[in-house]
Scaffold this motif. Structure first.
Motif, PDB file in Angstrom:
ATOM      1  N   VAL A  41      35.273  42.709  32.874  1.00  0.00           N
ATOM      2  CA  VAL A  41      36.101  42.218  34.206  1.00  0.00           C
ATOM      3  C   VAL A  41      35.609  43.059  35.453  1.00  0.00           C
ATOM      4  CG1 VAL A  41      38.439  41.996  35.089  1.00  0.00           C
ATOM      5  CG2 VAL A  41      38.091  41.629  32.619  1.00  0.00           C
ATOM      6  N   LEU A  42      35.001  42.258  36.256  1.00  0.00           N
ATOM      7  CA  LEU A  42      34.374  43.081  37.404  1.00  0.00           C
ATOM      8  C   LEU A  42      35.617  43.593  38.337  1.00  0.00           C
ATOM      9  CD1 LEU A  42      31.565  40.829  38.492  1.00  0.00           C
ATOM     10  CD2 LEU A  42      31.325  43.015  37.551  1.00  0.00           C
ATOM     11  N   PRO A  43      35.563  44.575  39.111  1.00  0.00           N
ATOM     12  CA  PRO A  43      36.119  45.101  40.141  1.00  0.00           C
ATOM     13  C   PRO A  43      36.183  43.883  41.447  1.00  0.00           C
ATOM     14  CG  PRO A  43      34.233  46.321  40.291  1.00  0.00           C
ATOM     15  CD  PRO A  43      34.234  45.584  39.021  1.00  0.00           C
ATOM     16  N   SER A  44      36.649  44.144  42.425  1.00  0.00           N
ATOM     17  CA  SER A  44      37.047  42.918  43.318  1.00  0.00           C
ATOM     18  C   SER A  44      35.292  42.664  44.109  1.00  0.00           C
ATOM     19  CB  SER A  44      37.644  43.594  44.473  1.00  0.00           C
ATOM     20  OG  SER A  44      36.933  44.838  45.053  1.00  0.00           O
ATOM     21  N   GLU A  45      35.425  41.371  44.349  1.00  0.00           N
ATOM     22  CA  GLU A  45      34.047  40.807  44.821  1.00  0.00           C
ATOM     23  C   GLU A  45      33.493  41.828  45.999  1.00  0.00           C
ATOM     24  OE1 GLU A  45      34.109  36.932  45.588  1.00  0.00           O
ATOM     25  OE2 GLU A  45      34.675  36.186  43.690  1.00  0.00           O
ATOM     26  N   ASN A  46      34.518  42.264  46.859  1.00  0.00           N
ATOM     27  CA  ASN A  46      34.151  42.921  48.027  1.00  0.00           C
ATOM     28  C   ASN A  46      33.479  44.451  47.586  1.00  0.00           C
ATOM     29  OD1 ASN A  46      35.034  41.042  49.791  1.00  0.00           O
ATOM     30  ND2 ASN A  46      36.934  42.145  50.031  1.00  0.00           N
ATOM     31  N   SER A  47      33.962  45.053  46.524  1.00  0.00           N
ATOM     32  CA  SER A  47      33.355  46.194  46.081  1.00  0.00           C
ATOM     33  C   SER A  47      31.878  45.929  45.322  1.00  0.00           C
ATOM     34  CB  SER A  47      34.083  47.040  45.054  1.00  0.00           C
ATOM     35  OG  SER A  47      35.448  47.191  45.451  1.00  0.00           O
ATOM     36  N   VAL A  48      31.761  44.842  44.715  1.00  0.00           N
ATOM     37  CA  VAL A  48      30.380  44.597  44.062  1.00  0.00           C
ATOM     38  C   VAL A  48      29.396  44.202  45.232  1.00  0.00           C
ATOM     39  CG1 VAL A  48      28.969  43.062  42.616  1.00  0.00           C
ATOM     40  CG2 VAL A  48      31.398  43.910  42.024  1.00  0.00           C
ATOM     41  N   ALA A  49      29.820  43.694  46.159  1.00  0.00           N
ATOM     42  CA  ALA A  49      29.018  43.119  47.243  1.00  0.00           C
ATOM     43  C   ALA A  49      28.751  44.583  48.154  1.00  0.00           C
ATOM     44  CB  ALA A  49      29.870  42.355  48.207  1.00  0.00           C
ATOM     45  N   ASP A  50      29.727  45.547  48.364  1.00  0.00           N
ATOM     46  CA  ASP A  50      29.357  46.683  48.852  1.00  0.00           C
ATOM     47  C   ASP A  50      28.530  47.444  48.257  1.00  0.00           C
ATOM     48  OD1 ASP A  50      31.039  46.421  51.256  1.00  0.00           O
ATOM     49  OD2 ASP A  50      32.855  47.395  50.049  1.00  0.00           O
ATOM     50  N   GLN A 205      44.144  40.865  35.574  1.00  0.00           N
ATOM     51  CA  GLN A 205      42.674  41.240  34.995  1.00  0.00           C
ATOM     52  C   GLN A 205      42.880  41.435  33.494  1.00  0.00           C
ATOM     53  OE1 GLN A 205      41.988  44.434  37.691  1.00  0.00           O
ATOM     54  NE2 GLN A 205      40.247  43.347  38.572  1.00  0.00           N
ATOM     55  N   ALA A 206      43.906  42.083  33.194  1.00  0.00           N
ATOM     56  CA  ALA A 206      44.308  42.398  31.651  1.00  0.00           C
ATOM     57  C   ALA A 206      43.977  41.159  30.852  1.00  0.00           C
ATOM     58  CB  ALA A 206      45.652  43.097  31.485  1.00  0.00           C
ATOM     59  N   GLU A 207      44.712  40.195  31.544  1.00  0.00           N
ATOM     60  CA  GLU A 207      44.846  38.705  30.805  1.00  0.00           C
ATOM     61  C   GLU A 207      43.236  38.280  30.723  1.00  0.00           C
ATOM     62  OE1 GLU A 207      46.681  34.481  31.453  1.00  0.00           O
ATOM     63  OE2 GLU A 207      47.763  36.247  31.640  1.00  0.00           O
ATOM     64  N   GLU A 208      42.636  38.311  31.854  1.00  0.00           N
ATOM     65  CA  GLU A 208      40.939  37.990  32.010  1.00  0.00           C
ATOM     66  C   GLU A 208      40.479  38.453  30.764  1.00  0.00           C
ATOM     67  OE1 GLU A 208      37.367  38.079  35.017  1.00  0.00           O
ATOM     68  OE2 GLU A 208      39.198  38.360  35.779  1.00  0.00           O
ATOM     69  N   LEU A 209      40.564  40.046  30.777  1.00  0.00           N
ATOM     70  CA  LEU A 209      39.916  40.705  29.657  1.00  0.00           C
ATOM     71  C   LEU A 209      40.052  40.223  28.528  1.00  0.00           C
ATOM     72  CD1 LEU A 209      38.279  43.350  28.670  1.00  0.00           C
ATOM     73  CD2 LEU A 209      40.457  44.365  28.600  1.00  0.00           C
ATOM     74  N   TYR A 210      41.318  39.899  27.970  1.00  0.00           N
ATOM     75  CA  TYR A 210      41.624  39.385  26.804  1.00  0.00           C
ATOM     76  C   TYR A 210      41.333  37.854  26.426  1.00  0.00           C
ATOM     77  CZ  TYR A 210      44.701  36.901  23.084  1.00  0.00           C
ATOM     78  OH  TYR A 210      45.075  36.482  22.120  1.00  0.00           O
ATOM     79  N   LYS A 211      41.232  37.118  27.421  1.00  0.00           N
ATOM     80  CA  LYS A 211      40.610  35.519  27.230  1.00  0.00           C
ATOM     81  C   LYS A 211      39.237  35.743  27.205  1.00  0.00           C
ATOM     82  CE  LYS A 211      44.590  33.133  29.041  1.00  0.00           C
ATOM     83  NZ  LYS A 211      44.894  32.007  29.927  1.00  0.00           N
ATOM     84  N   ARG A 212      38.425  36.559  28.158  1.00  0.00           N
ATOM     85  CA  ARG A 212      37.004  36.713  27.994  1.00  0.00           C
ATOM     86  C   ARG A 212      36.308  36.950  26.550  1.00  0.00           C
ATOM     87  NH1 ARG A 212      33.709  36.207  32.261  1.00  0.00           N
ATOM     88  NH2 ARG A 212      34.428  36.129  34.356  1.00  0.00           N
ATOM     89  N   VAL A 220      33.477  29.534  23.293  1.00  0.00           N
ATOM     90  CA  VAL A 220      33.565  28.878  24.398  1.00  0.00           C
ATOM     91  C   VAL A 220      33.143  29.347  25.498  1.00  0.00           C
ATOM     92  CG1 VAL A 220      35.694  28.202  26.022  1.00  0.00           C
ATOM     93  CG2 VAL A 220      36.162  28.058  23.467  1.00  0.00           C
ATOM     94  N   ASP A 221      32.544  28.402  26.414  1.00  0.00           N
ATOM     95  CA  ASP A 221      31.747  29.119  27.362  1.00  0.00           C
ATOM     96  C   ASP A 221      32.447  30.076  28.327  1.00  0.00           C
ATOM     97  OD1 ASP A 221      30.834  28.799  30.452  1.00  0.00           O
ATOM     98  OD2 ASP A 221      29.037  28.243  29.737  1.00  0.00           O
ATOM     99  N   HIS A 222      32.092  31.115  28.658  1.00  0.00           N
ATOM    100  CA  HIS A 222      32.820  32.149  29.448  1.00  0.00           C
ATOM    101  C   HIS A 222      33.050  31.757  30.965  1.00  0.00           C
ATOM    102  CE1 HIS A 222      31.192  34.808  26.245  1.00  0.00           C
ATOM    103  NE2 HIS A 222      32.326  35.622  26.587  1.00  0.00           N
ATOM    104  N   GLY A 223      32.515  30.752  31.370  1.00  0.00           N
ATOM    105  CA  GLY A 223      33.133  30.041  32.713  1.00  0.00           C
ATOM    106  C   GLY A 223      34.397  29.491  32.538  1.00  0.00           C
ATOM    107  N   GLU A 224      34.800  29.182  31.409  1.00  0.00           N
ATOM    108  CA  GLU A 224      36.008  28.487  31.037  1.00  0.00           C
ATOM    109  C   GLU A 224      37.126  29.251  30.342  1.00  0.00           C
ATOM    110  OE1 GLU A 224      36.090  25.203  31.697  1.00  0.00           O
ATOM    111  OE2 GLU A 224      34.018  25.394  32.612  1.00  0.00           O
ATOM    112  N   TRP A 225      37.201  30.585  30.533  1.00  0.00           N
ATOM    113  CA  TRP A 225      37.916  31.601  29.899  1.00  0.00           C
ATOM    114  C   TRP A 225      39.276  31.263  30.467  1.00  0.00           C
ATOM    115  CZ3 TRP A 225      41.232  34.714  33.027  1.00  0.00           C
ATOM    116  CH2 TRP A 225      40.655  34.820  34.371  1.00  0.00           C
TER     117      TRP A 225
END
Length: 297
Positions: A41-50, A205-212, A220-225
Motif C-alpha cells: 500500500v503506497l503512501p499518498s500519490e503526492n509523496s511518491v511524486a515528490d 488503507q488497512a482494508e486495501e492491504l487486506y484485500k490486496r 484476482v488481478d490486483h487492479g481489481e482488489w
C-alpha cells in the motif's frame, strides 16, 4: 510417543487450514509471508511524486523514515530501486552496523569494481569506475547502518559523486541520532533534500492491504482488489485489528495471519468460516510501539 502426538496435531492443524483455504477459494494463506510489490500500500500519490521529482532533479539524499518499525520503509525502497532499474544502475545495501571499509566494499562488489586494501583506495576505484560508465547509480541504504562518522563519510563521498543518487531509510530516532555524531552528522542532515516520514495506515488503507493480499490468494488481478469481499473477516473484525495494531502494517498482517489459523480451527469445529469482531478480540497483538520505543532508548 510425545513426538508422535505433536506430529499428529501438526498434521491435523495443516489439514484444517487446507480445508479452510479451499472453502475460501484461496491458494494459500497470503498473510503468512512477505508482501509482494503488488500487495504494498503506497503512501499518498503526492509523496511518491515528490520522491520521483527529487531523484530526477537531484540535489541531495532522499530520506524515508518513521517512528514505527514495520510500516513499509524497506518495501518502498525496494519498489523504488526496482522502478528505476532501467534508468539507473541500482545498488541496495541492507547490512547494518558495517564499518566504513565494509560499506564501500559492498558498493564496489555490487558495481563489479572489486575492493582494494583500504577504504580510501576502494573509494578511488569506485569513483574511477563510475567516471567510465554511461549509466548513473541509484544507491539505496536501508536502515542507515551509519553508526559512526567514518561510515557517514563514505555515504557523503558517494553522494558527492556526480553519477550517484542516494535514498536512505531508517527509524526517525536513528536519523535524529546522526546529529549526535558532531558537526559532520549535522552537516549531513542538512544535505538531505527531501524527507518522507511514513505514518501508520488509515482504516481505508488497512482494508486495501487486506484485500490486496486476498487478491493474490484468490488469483484476482490486483487492479481489481477493491471489488473483493471482506470474507472471511467482517468489517467489525478488521476494525478491531486496525485499532489494536494502531495501523502498523506488520502488526496487522501478523494478526490476520493468526486469525486465519483460528478461523480454520473454528470452521472445522462448528462449520462457520466467518471471523467476527469477537474472535478478533481474543487473539494477542504485538505492541505496535515496541520497536520504536526500543530504538529511542
Amino acid at each position: 510417543m510425545a513426538m508422535d502426538r505433536i506430529q499428529s496435531i501438526a498434521e491435523s492443524t495443516e489439514s484444517e487450514l487446507e480445508r479452510y483455504l479451499e472453502h475460501l477459494g484461496w491458494a494459500s494463506n497470503p498473510f503468512a509471508r512477505q508482501a509482494s510489490m503488488d500487495e504494498y500500500v503506497l503512501p499518498s500519490e503526492n509523496s511518491v511524486a515528490d520522491i520521483a521529482n527529487h531523484i530526477r532533479d537531484y540535489t541531495g539524499p532522499v530520506l524515508i523514515h518513521s517512528q514505527y518499525s514495520g510500516v513499509g520503509k524497506t518495501t518502498l525502497l525496494q519498489m523504488l530501486l526496482e522502478s528505476y532499474a532501467d534508468e539507473f544502475t541500482t545498488v541496495g545495501i541492507g547490512e547494518h552496523n558495517v564499518t566504513a571499509y565494509e560499506l564501500i566494499a559492498i558498493v564496489a562488489d555490487e558495481l563489479d569494481v572489486g575492493k582494494s586494501s583500504s577504504t580510501k583506495l576502494t573509494e578511488r576505484k569506485v569513483a574511477n569506475a563510475l567516471e567510465e560508465r554511461d549509466q548513473e547509480v541509484l544507491l539505496g541504504v536501508d536502515e542507515f547502518g551509519l553508526n559512526n562518522s567514518d561510515t557517514l563519510h563514505v555515504i557523503q563521498f558517494l553522494n558527492d559523486l556526480d553519477s550517484v543518487r542516494v535514498i536512505m531509510t531508517g527509524m526517525t530516532s536513528q536519523w535524529d541520532a546522526i546529529g549526535g555524531l558532531g558537526s559532520d552528522g549535522r552537516a549531513f542532515q542538512r544535505r538531505v533534500s527531501y524527507e518522507l516520514e511514513l505514518e501508520p495506515l488509515t482504516r481505508d488503507q488497512a482494508e486495501e492491504l487486506y484485500k490486496r493480499r486476498v487478491a493474490t490468494a484468490a488469483d484476482v488481478d490486483h487492479g481489481e482488489w477493491a471489488s473483493l469481499p471482506m470474507e472471511p473477516l467482517t468489517e467489525g473484525a478488521l476494525d478491531v485489528v486496525y485499532e489494536r495494531s494502531d495501523g502498523v502494517p506488520a502488526v496487522i498482517i501478523a494478526a490476520v495471519c493468526d486469525l486465519i489459523g483460528l478461523g480454520a480451527y473454528r470452521y472445522a469445529e462448528v462449520d462457520d468460516a466467518t471471523i467476527t469482531d469477537e474472535i478478533a478480540k481474543k487473539i494477542e497483538y504485538a505492541d505496535p510501539h515496541a520497536d520504536s520505543d526500543q530504538a529511542s532508548e
